[in-house]
Design a protein around this motif. Structure first.
Motif, PDB file in Angstrom:
ATOM      1  N   SER A 151       2.172   1.762  -3.503  1.00 44.10           N
ATOM      2  CA  SER A 151       1.130   2.283  -4.295  1.00 44.10           C
ATOM      3  C   SER A 151       0.672   3.639  -4.349  1.00 44.10           C
ATOM      4  O   SER A 151       0.570   4.261  -5.465  1.00 44.10           O
ATOM      5  CB  SER A 151       0.132   1.616  -4.015  1.00 44.10           C
ATOM      6  OG  SER A 151      -0.041  -0.014  -4.441  1.00 44.10           O
ATOM      7  N   LEU A 152       0.694   4.126  -3.023  1.00 43.72           N
ATOM      8  CA  LEU A 152       0.366   5.324  -2.778  1.00 43.72           C
ATOM      9  C   LEU A 152       1.509   6.338  -3.796  1.00 43.72           C
ATOM     10  O   LEU A 152       1.099   7.418  -4.110  1.00 43.72           O
ATOM     11  CB  LEU A 152       0.460   5.798  -1.111  1.00 43.72           C
ATOM     12  CG  LEU A 152       0.312   7.364  -0.985  1.00 43.72           C
ATOM     13  CD1 LEU A 152      -1.356   8.033  -1.657  1.00 43.72           C
ATOM     14  CD2 LEU A 152      -0.110   7.458   0.474  1.00 43.72           C
TER      15      LEU A 152
ATOM     16  N   ALA B 187      -6.902   4.793  -6.973  1.00 38.42           N
ATOM     17  CA  ALA B 187      -6.801   3.784  -6.069  1.00 38.42           C
ATOM     18  C   ALA B 187      -7.580   2.526  -6.385  1.00 38.42           C
ATOM     19  O   ALA B 187      -8.715   2.532  -6.350  1.00 38.42           O
ATOM     20  CB  ALA B 187      -6.620   4.267  -4.718  1.00 38.42           C
TER      21      ALA B 187
ATOM     22  N   THR C  77      -7.907   7.524   1.388  1.00 36.64           N
ATOM     23  CA  THR C  77      -6.829   8.732   1.226  1.00 36.64           C
ATOM     24  C   THR C  77      -6.064   8.800  -0.098  1.00 36.64           C
ATOM     25  O   THR C  77      -6.165   9.831  -0.520  1.00 36.64           O
ATOM     26  CB  THR C  77      -5.864   8.627   2.559  1.00 36.64           C
ATOM     27  OG1 THR C  77      -6.648   8.861   3.804  1.00 36.64           O
ATOM     28  CG2 THR C  77      -4.916   9.766   2.427  1.00 36.64           C
ATOM     29  N   ALA C  78      -5.688   7.292  -0.249  1.00 34.28           N
ATOM     30  CA  ALA C  78      -5.000   7.361  -1.559  1.00 34.28           C
ATOM     31  C   ALA C  78      -5.663   7.723  -2.712  1.00 34.28           C
ATOM     32  O   ALA C  78      -5.471   8.473  -4.003  1.00 34.28           O
ATOM     33  CB  ALA C  78      -4.274   5.919  -1.545  1.00 34.28           C
ATOM     34  N   ASP C  79      -7.128   7.275  -2.628  1.00 38.20           N
ATOM     35  CA  ASP C  79      -8.129   7.627  -3.741  1.00 38.20           C
ATOM     36  C   ASP C  79      -8.364   9.223  -3.883  1.00 38.20           C
ATOM     37  O   ASP C  79      -8.302   9.766  -5.029  1.00 38.20           O
ATOM     38  CB  ASP C  79      -9.487   6.838  -3.571  1.00 38.20           C
ATOM     39  CG  ASP C  79     -10.325   6.839  -4.883  1.00 38.20           C
ATOM     40  OD1 ASP C  79      -9.525   6.136  -5.828  1.00 38.20           O
ATOM     41  OD2 ASP C  79     -11.213   7.076  -4.716  1.00 38.20           O
TER      42      ASP C  79
ATOM     43  N   SER D  92      -5.083  10.869  -5.354  1.00 41.72           N
ATOM     44  CA  SER D  92      -4.887  10.442  -6.844  1.00 41.72           C
ATOM     45  C   SER D  92      -5.872  10.738  -7.701  1.00 41.72           C
ATOM     46  O   SER D  92      -5.891  10.584  -8.746  1.00 41.72           O
ATOM     47  CB  SER D  92      -4.326   9.256  -6.750  1.00 41.72           C
ATOM     48  OG  SER D  92      -5.629   8.189  -6.461  1.00 41.72           O
TER      49      SER D  92
ATOM     50  N   THR E 220       0.949  -1.130  -0.112  1.00 39.71           N
ATOM     51  CA  THR E 220       0.060  -0.122   0.047  1.00 39.71           C
ATOM     52  C   THR E 220       0.708   1.317   0.003  1.00 39.71           C
ATOM     53  O   THR E 220       0.294   2.336  -0.630  1.00 39.71           O
ATOM     54  CB  THR E 220      -1.081   0.006   1.108  1.00 39.71           C
ATOM     55  OG1 THR E 220      -0.202   0.072   2.187  1.00 39.71           O
ATOM     56  CG2 THR E 220      -1.900  -1.268   1.247  1.00 39.71           C
ATOM     57  N   SER E 221       2.240   1.183   0.644  1.00 42.80           N
ATOM     58  CA  SER E 221       2.840   2.332   0.658  1.00 42.80           C
ATOM     59  C   SER E 221       3.367   2.734  -0.627  1.00 42.80           C
ATOM     60  O   SER E 221       3.473   3.805  -1.157  1.00 42.80           O
ATOM     61  CB  SER E 221       4.008   2.049   1.704  1.00 42.80           C
ATOM     62  OG  SER E 221       3.723   1.793   2.876  1.00 42.80           O
TER      63      SER E 221
END
Length: 382
Positions: free
Chosen positions: A83-84, A124, A115-117, A120, A80-81
């Motif tokens: 990916s972000l 995500a 949060t990532a979504d 970005s 996940t890290s």
């Protein structure tokens, strides 16, 4: 090519194929072999690769999940890290983080992905992996569930994610997870036609196929020949129809694109000839219990040979070997069987991914245009 019986809807061939690549966020490359692999698991390499991928036509990337050093993957970055990080370094690429239920609390993961979504602008996604590596659980003092129980837990995990991403005041009382009057804000970044971040899930077993049809948005298949993919497609599609759903399909493949098929086949022979036997056999012993522990022996890697496992998601079976035109034609033949997305690995990532995007994807787009016009651009019957 012989006619295949399938429930595939020919109208689906009008949607452009999507291409994804395996993020090399673990060391060792995508084959368990001592052959040279020009790749790297470090941050700078992966940023450059992601930027190259979106430039040449890849829409998705999948970050691998591995927590312990094992079977050629001595080093790894958490999925996940990275990916972000890749989402923040790109503009269009969607990044799928592979995650393990049992190691994540679904609400915590749901919040991270939201949060990532947001950061970005809607790119995500997650791949829910039920788990095959027992040591990653037991060495942390976590319970190791038997095969079908792992998939029951994954089904609940997916449903909790979806509820938290689409509802307020969520209530959920399952065998593995409980949620009481819980709301996450903000929700998913608004993307037309997308209610929440895409949820992928793969596997070969009966339990995996049920989850794919009944719960996931996308079903990932390990590498398969035509008949093998068609059999999975029909099974998962049937389950989805029984639940009033539709599912999209991704297929794993290891691409060896060379000037001639003979050159590509020779490259494959060299990869297998220089395989690391201890690592391949260790991997085989760990993963093949996934098939052996199911009543019908349909689990992941249950029928994989030593040669198949040199590419640890059976990517050689998809047979994407040869010059660009031949590889593109085979890709279209899979599309006509129901594949919506190809998840690809390469020996030398940066240069081969770039060449695939520049040489193969344009031919695929031409053949797709012919397919939309004529229904059969290359004479390949379903």
């Amino acid at each position: 090519m012989t006619e295949q019986t399938s429930s595939f809807d020919q109208a689906s061939t009008h949607e452009p194929l999507k291409f994804a690549y395996w993020v090399p966020n673990v060391s060792g490359g995508l084959v368990v072999s001592n052959i040279e692999q020009r790749t790297s698991w470090d941050y700078d390499y992966n940023v450059k690769l992601a930027q190259t991928a979106e430039r040449v036509g890849f829409e998705y990337a999948l970050s691998q999940v591995r927590y312990l050093s094992s079977y050629g993957a001595a080093q790894q970055h958490e999925s996940t890290s990275i990916s972000l990080a890749l989402l923040l370094a790109t503009e269009k690429l969607k990044v799928i983080a592979a995650v393990h239920p049992g190691l994540w609390e679904p609400a915590v993961l749901a919040k991270f992905i939201l949060t990532a979504d947001q950061f970005s602008k809607g790119r995500a996604a997650v791949n829910v992996v039920s788990g095959w590596f027992k040591d990653e659980y037991t060495k942390l003092g976590l319970p190791w569930l038997e095969h079908d129980e792992r998939y029951r837990r994954s089904a609940e995990f997916i449903e909790v994610l979806r509820k938290l991403w689409t509802e307020e005041n969520v209530q959920f009382h399952g065998d593995f997870y409980r949620v009481n009057d819980f709301t996450l804000r903000p929700g998913p970044y608004p993307v037309p036609g997308r209610p929440h971040p895409d949820i992928f899930q793969g596997g070969n077993s009966t339990a995996a196929r049920f989850n794919g049809g009944a719960h996931a948005d996308w079903y990932f298949s390990n590498g398969k020949d035509f008949d093998g993919f068609t059999e999975q497609y029909d099974d998962v599609t049937r389950v989805a129809a029984e639940h009033g759903r539709t599912v999209r399909f991704g297929l794993n493949g290891f691409a060896i694109v060379r000037d001639t098929e003979a050159e590509a086949r020779e490259q494959l022979r060299e990869i297998i000839a220089q395989a690391d036997p201890a690592s391949v056999e260790g991997f085989r012993k760990s993963v093949q219990q996934a098939g052996a522990s199911t009543a019908d022996r349909k689990g992941m890697w249950a029928d994989s040979s030593f040669e198949d496992l040199v590419q640890y998601n059976d990517g050689f079976r998809t047979q994407l070997f040869g010059p660009p035109e031949q590889v593109a034609e085979r890709i279209i033949a899979y599309k006509k069987r129901g594949v919506d997305l190809f998840l690809l690995g390469f020996l030398h990532f940066q240069e081969e991914l770039e060449a695939f995007g520049e040489k193969v994807i344009p031919i695929v787009r031409e053949l797709e245009a012919d397919l939309a016009r004529t229904g059969d651009p290359i004479g390949v019957a379903r």
